[in-house]
Design an enzyme around this catalytic site. Sequence first.
Site, PDB file in Angstrom:
ATOM      1  N   HIS A  60       7.546   2.458   2.827  1.00  0.00           N
ATOM      2  CA  HIS A  60       6.455   1.785   2.102  1.00  0.00           C
ATOM      3  C   HIS A  60       6.427   2.296   0.677  1.00  0.00           C
ATOM      4  O   HIS A  60       7.137   3.222   0.319  1.00  0.00           O
ATOM      5  CB  HIS A  60       5.123   1.984   2.829  1.00  0.00           C
ATOM      6  N   HIS A  95       4.346   3.875  -1.401  1.00  0.00           N
ATOM      7  CA  HIS A  95       3.626   4.999  -2.011  1.00  0.00           C
ATOM      8  C   HIS A  95       4.583   5.951  -2.722  1.00  0.00           C
ATOM      9  O   HIS A  95       5.672   6.237  -2.223  1.00  0.00           O
ATOM     10  CB  HIS A  95       2.804   5.737  -0.943  1.00  0.00           C
ATOM     11  N   ASP A 124       4.858   9.092  -3.087  1.00  0.00           N
ATOM     12  CA  ASP A 124       5.396  10.281  -2.406  1.00  0.00           C
ATOM     13  C   ASP A 124       6.481   9.903  -1.381  1.00  0.00           C
ATOM     14  O   ASP A 124       7.043  10.778  -0.716  1.00  0.00           O
ATOM     15  CB  ASP A 124       4.282  11.119  -1.754  1.00  0.00           C
ATOM     16  N   HIS A 125       6.804   8.607  -1.286  1.00  0.00           N
ATOM     17  CA  HIS A 125       7.902   8.150  -0.413  1.00  0.00           C
ATOM     18  C   HIS A 125       9.046   7.504  -1.196  1.00  0.00           C
ATOM     19  O   HIS A 125      10.174   7.446  -0.705  1.00  0.00           O
ATOM     20  CB  HIS A 125       7.370   7.172   0.649  1.00  0.00           C
ATOM     21  N   HIS A 167      -1.365   0.691   6.976  1.00  0.00           N
ATOM     22  CA  HIS A 167      -1.435   1.747   5.956  1.00  0.00           C
ATOM     23  C   HIS A 167      -1.184   1.118   4.584  1.00  0.00           C
ATOM     24  O   HIS A 167      -1.923   1.356   3.632  1.00  0.00           O
ATOM     25  CB  HIS A 167      -0.404   2.820   6.277  1.00  0.00           C
ATOM     26  N   ASP A 187       4.165   6.523   7.159  1.00  0.00           N
ATOM     27  CA  ASP A 187       2.772   6.981   7.225  1.00  0.00           C
ATOM     28  C   ASP A 187       1.944   6.126   8.177  1.00  0.00           C
ATOM     29  O   ASP A 187       0.740   5.976   8.009  1.00  0.00           O
ATOM     30  CB  ASP A 187       2.119   6.938   5.830  1.00  0.00           C
ATOM     31  N   HIS A 221       4.985  13.095   7.173  1.00  0.00           N
ATOM     32  CA  HIS A 221       4.240  14.299   6.759  1.00  0.00           C
ATOM     33  C   HIS A 221       4.117  15.316   7.889  1.00  0.00           C
ATOM     34  O   HIS A 221       4.075  14.954   9.061  1.00  0.00           O
ATOM     35  CB  HIS A 221       2.815  13.922   6.319  1.00  0.00           C
TER      36      HIS A 221
END
Length: 258
Positions: free
Chosen positions: A57, A59, A61-62, A115, A132, A170
């Site tokens: 996805h 975001h 941090d990905h 999400h 996530d 995570h």
Amino acid sequence: MLEIVPLPAFQDNYIWTLRDADRKNPHAAVVDPGEARPVKEYLAREGLTLVAILATHHHPDHVGGISELVAMTKVPVFGPKGEPIPELTHPVGQDDKVEIPSLGASFSVLDIPGHTRAHVAYYGLESLFSGDTLFACGCGRVFEGTAAQMLDSLTKLATLPDETKVYCGHEYTLANIKFARAVDPDNPLLAAREERARALRAAGRPTLPSTLGEERATNPFLRCAEPVVVESANKYLGSRIGDPVSVFAAIREWKNRF
Ligand SMILES: [Zn+2]
């Protein structure tokens, strides 16, 4: 056979790296490279060449490391169509296949919105990269979808075989287990799971992957029809609800405040 190596990133992210277990094949692929540095360092140290990037996805941090990685090596980038990831070369959705021929790996794409609007999972080699959406003993926050969508997505993942290894984005497991024990206090499997997770973290090791069998037995977000979870949701809300979507929405909100 492939080996799946966790590269820690930021505070608690994992970038999952796929490589040949017998170490003879110099190729590697990564899932959700939120930053480039740990990937570049690992590839250099191990003498590996990047051959593919998979994103679950949009975001940061990905996906934050993708542009720097493709600037270094031009590789196919797979990710959800319908999400703003400018580096994608292969936008994918439900039932598409991701082939990585140089690693002999093939994954099916599952749409799991909730999400984010078009979050995907990758399933193959008895492994699930769930980003996530499904966490070990928990699930992601519902940012862009609805509770009903998120529950549908989790229910879809829960139909995969028990032995499926769950590689999520995570290291949230201990906090998730703490919450799960508040929802499902008498589940002996949860107590045992907490002990195992504590020992792993104390040894500096990831708690991942888990298995889907373990998630079905202990993850409250996959157990919204269980009487004990329904009762806890009702206690939290001070009301009488019974349908799984309302139960899911209640415990998701409870977790946000926990
Ligand atoms: Zn996310």
